[in-house]
Motif scaffolding. Structure first.
Motif, PDB file in Angstrom:
ATOM      1  N   PRO A 232       0.819  -1.211   0.000  1.00  0.00           N
ATOM      2  CA  PRO A 232       0.000   0.000   0.000  1.00  0.00           C
ATOM      3  C   PRO A 232       0.853   1.261   0.000  1.00  0.00           C
ATOM      4  O   PRO A 232       2.062   1.213   0.247  1.00  0.00           O
ATOM      5  N   ALA A 233       0.202   2.398  -0.257  1.00  0.00           N
ATOM      6  CA  ALA A 233       0.913   3.671  -0.310  1.00  0.00           C
ATOM      7  C   ALA A 233       1.058   4.319   1.056  1.00  0.00           C
ATOM      8  O   ALA A 233       1.927   5.177   1.244  1.00  0.00           O
ATOM      9  N   PHE A 234       0.204   3.964   2.000  1.00  0.00           N
ATOM     10  CA  PHE A 234       0.212   4.563   3.336  1.00  0.00           C
ATOM     11  C   PHE A 234       0.059   6.080   3.259  1.00  0.00           C
ATOM     12  O   PHE A 234       0.797   6.844   3.878  1.00  0.00           O
ATOM     13  N   GLN A 235      -0.946   6.545   2.517  1.00  0.00           N
ATOM     14  CA  GLN A 235      -1.142   7.978   2.324  1.00  0.00           C
ATOM     15  C   GLN A 235      -2.513   8.481   2.761  1.00  0.00           C
ATOM     16  O   GLN A 235      -2.827   9.652   2.605  1.00  0.00           O
TER      17      GLN A 235
ATOM     18  N   THR B 269      -1.541   6.743  15.487  1.00  0.00           N
ATOM     19  CA  THR B 269      -2.326   7.437  14.458  1.00  0.00           C
ATOM     20  C   THR B 269      -3.372   8.358  15.071  1.00  0.00           C
ATOM     21  O   THR B 269      -4.101   9.035  14.337  1.00  0.00           O
ATOM     22  N   GLY B 270      -3.479   8.389  16.423  1.00  0.00           N
ATOM     23  CA  GLY B 270      -4.377   9.317  17.081  1.00  0.00           C
ATOM     24  C   GLY B 270      -5.662   8.718  17.598  1.00  0.00           C
ATOM     25  O   GLY B 270      -6.496   9.431  18.149  1.00  0.00           O
ATOM     26  N   CYS B 271      -5.860   7.416  17.452  1.00  0.00           N
ATOM     27  CA  CYS B 271      -7.070   6.747  17.932  1.00  0.00           C
ATOM     28  C   CYS B 271      -6.807   6.045  19.262  1.00  0.00           C
ATOM     29  O   CYS B 271      -5.720   6.148  19.829  1.00  0.00           O
ATOM     30  N   SER B 272      -7.810   5.328  19.716  1.00  0.00           N
ATOM     31  CA  SER B 272      -7.695   4.521  20.925  1.00  0.00           C
ATOM     32  C   SER B 272      -7.871   3.050  20.564  1.00  0.00           C
ATOM     33  O   SER B 272      -8.222   2.711  19.427  1.00  0.00           O
ATOM     34  N   GLY B 273      -7.646   2.190  21.534  1.00  0.00           N
ATOM     35  CA  GLY B 273      -7.818   0.756  21.334  1.00  0.00           C
ATOM     36  C   GLY B 273      -7.940   0.077  22.680  1.00  0.00           C
ATOM     37  O   GLY B 273      -7.897   0.723  23.733  1.00  0.00           O
TER      38      GLY B 273
ATOM     39  N   LYS C  23      -9.757   2.485   1.307  1.00  0.00           N
ATOM     40  CA  LYS C  23      -9.045   2.364   0.040  1.00  0.00           C
ATOM     41  C   LYS C  23      -7.545   2.224   0.224  1.00  0.00           C
ATOM     42  O   LYS C  23      -6.867   1.578  -0.572  1.00  0.00           O
ATOM     43  N   ASP C  24      -6.996   2.849   1.262  1.00  0.00           N
ATOM     44  CA  ASP C  24      -5.546   2.787   1.498  1.00  0.00           C
ATOM     45  C   ASP C  24      -5.292   2.886   3.000  1.00  0.00           C
ATOM     46  O   ASP C  24      -6.142   3.346   3.765  1.00  0.00           O
ATOM     47  N   TYR C  25      -4.095   2.446   3.410  1.00  0.00           N
ATOM     48  CA  TYR C  25      -3.704   2.539   4.809  1.00  0.00           C
ATOM     49  C   TYR C  25      -3.293   3.970   5.135  1.00  0.00           C
ATOM     50  O   TYR C  25      -2.776   4.699   4.287  1.00  0.00           O
ATOM     51  N   VAL C  26      -3.545   4.366   6.380  1.00  0.00           N
ATOM     52  CA  VAL C  26      -3.346   5.761   6.766  1.00  0.00           C
ATOM     53  C   VAL C  26      -1.864   6.067   6.948  1.00  0.00           C
ATOM     54  O   VAL C  26      -1.034   5.172   7.129  1.00  0.00           O
ATOM     55  N   LYS C  27      -1.560   7.356   6.896  1.00  0.00           N
ATOM     56  CA  LYS C  27      -0.189   7.820   7.083  1.00  0.00           C
ATOM     57  C   LYS C  27       0.304   7.415   8.469  1.00  0.00           C
ATOM     58  O   LYS C  27      -0.385   7.579   9.464  1.00  0.00           O
ATOM     59  N   GLY C  28       1.496   6.898   8.518  1.00  0.00           N
ATOM     60  CA  GLY C  28       2.078   6.506   9.796  1.00  0.00           C
ATOM     61  C   GLY C  28       1.741   5.106  10.239  1.00  0.00           C
ATOM     62  O   GLY C  28       2.320   4.613  11.218  1.00  0.00           O
ATOM     63  N   SER C  29       0.811   4.433   9.561  1.00  0.00           N
ATOM     64  CA  SER C  29       0.433   3.093  10.012  1.00  0.00           C
ATOM     65  C   SER C  29       1.470   2.033   9.647  1.00  0.00           C
ATOM     66  O   SER C  29       1.437   0.926  10.194  1.00  0.00           O
ATOM     67  N   LYS C  30       2.403   2.361   8.744  1.00  0.00           N
ATOM     68  CA  LYS C  30       3.467   1.412   8.420  1.00  0.00           C
ATOM     69  C   LYS C  30       4.382   1.204   9.628  1.00  0.00           C
ATOM     70  O   LYS C  30       4.938   0.125   9.826  1.00  0.00           O
ATOM     71  N   LYS C  31       4.548   2.260  10.426  1.00  0.00           N
ATOM     72  CA  LYS C  31       5.336   2.178  11.654  1.00  0.00           C
ATOM     73  C   LYS C  31       4.428   2.431  12.856  1.00  0.00           C
ATOM     74  O   LYS C  31       4.744   3.209  13.749  1.00  0.00           O
TER      75      LYS C  31
END
Length: 412
Positions: free
Chosen positions: A48-51, A152-156, A175-183
């Motif tokens: 994915p682009a992670f964008q 990424t700013g959420c909770s879990g 559609k794509d993975y969010v920015k920063g989710s690769k790390k």
């Protein structure tokens, strides 16, 4: 004495008040046989682009009226939606197709139920009913220490020594993975050393600190008692804060699972019913985690009330707890007006019910808080804070992700 009695009623969900008298209600975890979700085939996908940005889809959700008008999904449609993507920390990605075994399809799968209680409150509207957890007697103990923050700013919520349950849109926009989710990293709260004497700024007016007797099984009873006094005049004194300050211990995420029902890619919109994801931690934690449970109907909720804690953006790094009654439900969603701001999405919504044939009570996560949505209800657009219910099939899928096989997921 009145406050003690009020706390006893609220903190013991096995009892409810009806027409001025106490009646015993069946608030028990009823274990049912769960259909099996079995891995069939795994293929590699392009990286994915992670964008993407962390945000809910702008398209209106298929609401209660919409769902009632739809036929129940077929077995092949369910298997397609329960197939899942896995993205790894090195950026590689796979798609695993699944088969569902032992499922009995119901003709009225998209039915809904309306609760007698309706609390009309949008996000934070009017009196803020949230509690900032500042006292370390609560903050570092179960169940509040099962809440985590995502980079990424959420909770879990911690659901095993190696896994965190959260909302899919915190990782992927459909559609794509969010920015920063690769790390991607997960932050768990811990208290700083007692030697740290740096002064803390007092909380702003209107914020309430979770204080009380330090009950070993949590503090929701004390917080609910405080809620009964929320409309009284504030004393003007700054509340006591715990010694030491909280900080986050961050752990890297090794891989992430997202159902295909959400990760539709360019060919389709994500389905709100599948807004959940499971994170696999690179290193196990040593904290107590929350177990999963199948979401019961509104009538089986003690007082019709749900609970969850998360890291709302307007409270900085403070853990924020809230409880509220559920207004309506469909097969896959809970519609409620819990006060919540951005950052709390992905929190695990839990109940406290009695274990079968035992005297003790247990908390289990039964839904994932998704966020604010406009939905069509009987021809009228209404806004709710929506949570994704853990149905038997979703329980089977998440359990498969945690254990790697369906053998440990027969009952839930």
């Amino acid at each position: 004495m009145e406050n003690m009695l009020f706390w006893l009623i609220l903190s013991t969900p096995g009892w409810t008040l009806s027409s001025g008298s106490e009646t015993q209600a069946d608030y028990t975890w009823h274990l049912n046989r769960i259909p099996q979700v079995v891995n069939e085939r795994t293929v590699h996908l392009a990286s994915p682009a992670f964008q993407a940005d962390v945000e809910m889809p702008v398209a209106p959700a298929c609401g209660i009226e919409c769902q009632e008008g739809l036929p129940g999904p077929s077995l092949s449609q369910l298997e397609d939606s329960l197939s899942y993507e896995t993205v790894f920390e090195n950026g590689t990605r796979t798609l695993t197709s699944v088969k569902v075994q032992g499922l009995v399809l119901e003709l009225t799968q998209n039915s809904s139920t309306k609760s007698a209680r309706i609390r009309r409150r949008r996000q934070v509207y009017g009196t803020d009913s949230r509690f900032s957890i500042l006292d370390k007697r609560f903050l570092t103990n179960f169940p509040f220490n099962t809440a985590v923050k995502l980079s990424t700013g959420c909770s879990g919520a911690l659901v095993s020594p190696n896994h965190v349950l959260t909302a899919a849109h915190c990782i992927h926009d459909g559609k794509d993975y969010v920015k920063g989710s690769k790390k991607l990293r997960v932050g768990m709260l811990k208290m700083r050393n007692k030697g740290d004497r740096k002064k803390r700024r007092g909380p702003k007016r209107g914020r309430r600190e979770a204080e009380g007797g330090g009950q070993s099984d949590g503090g929701e009873g004390h917080l609910q008692e405080s809620a009964n006094r929320r409309h009284k005049k504030e004393s003007g004194r700054s509340p006591r804060v715990a010694q030491g300050s909280p900080s986050f211990q961050w752990t890297r995420v090794k891989s992430t699972h997202i159902p295909k029902g959400w990760a539709r890619g360019e060919n389709g919109d994500p389905a709100l019913d599948y807004d959940y994801a499971l994170l696999v931690l690179k290193r196990p934690h040593k904290l107590q985690h929350m177990e999963l449970g199948v979401s019961p109907t509104i009538t089986k909720l003690p007082g019709g009330i749900i609970h969850f804690s998360g890291f709302d953006h307007d409270r900085g790094d403070q853990l924020v707890y809230r409880f509220c009654s559920v207004s309506e439900e469909s097969s896959d969603l809970l519609y409620q007006y819990c006060d919540a701001e951005a950052g709390s999405t992905g929190s695990g919504i839990y109940l406290r019910l009695k274990e079968p044939d035992k005297k003790n009570w247990k908390r289990k996560i039964v839904a994932v808080y998704s966020g604010h949505q406009w939905v069509d209800v009987h021809g009228v657009r209404k806004d709710y804070n929506v949570a994704v219910r853990i149905t038997p099939l979703k329980y089977a899928q998440i359990c498969l992700w945690i254990h790697g096989n369906a053998a440990n997921c027969a009952y839930g």
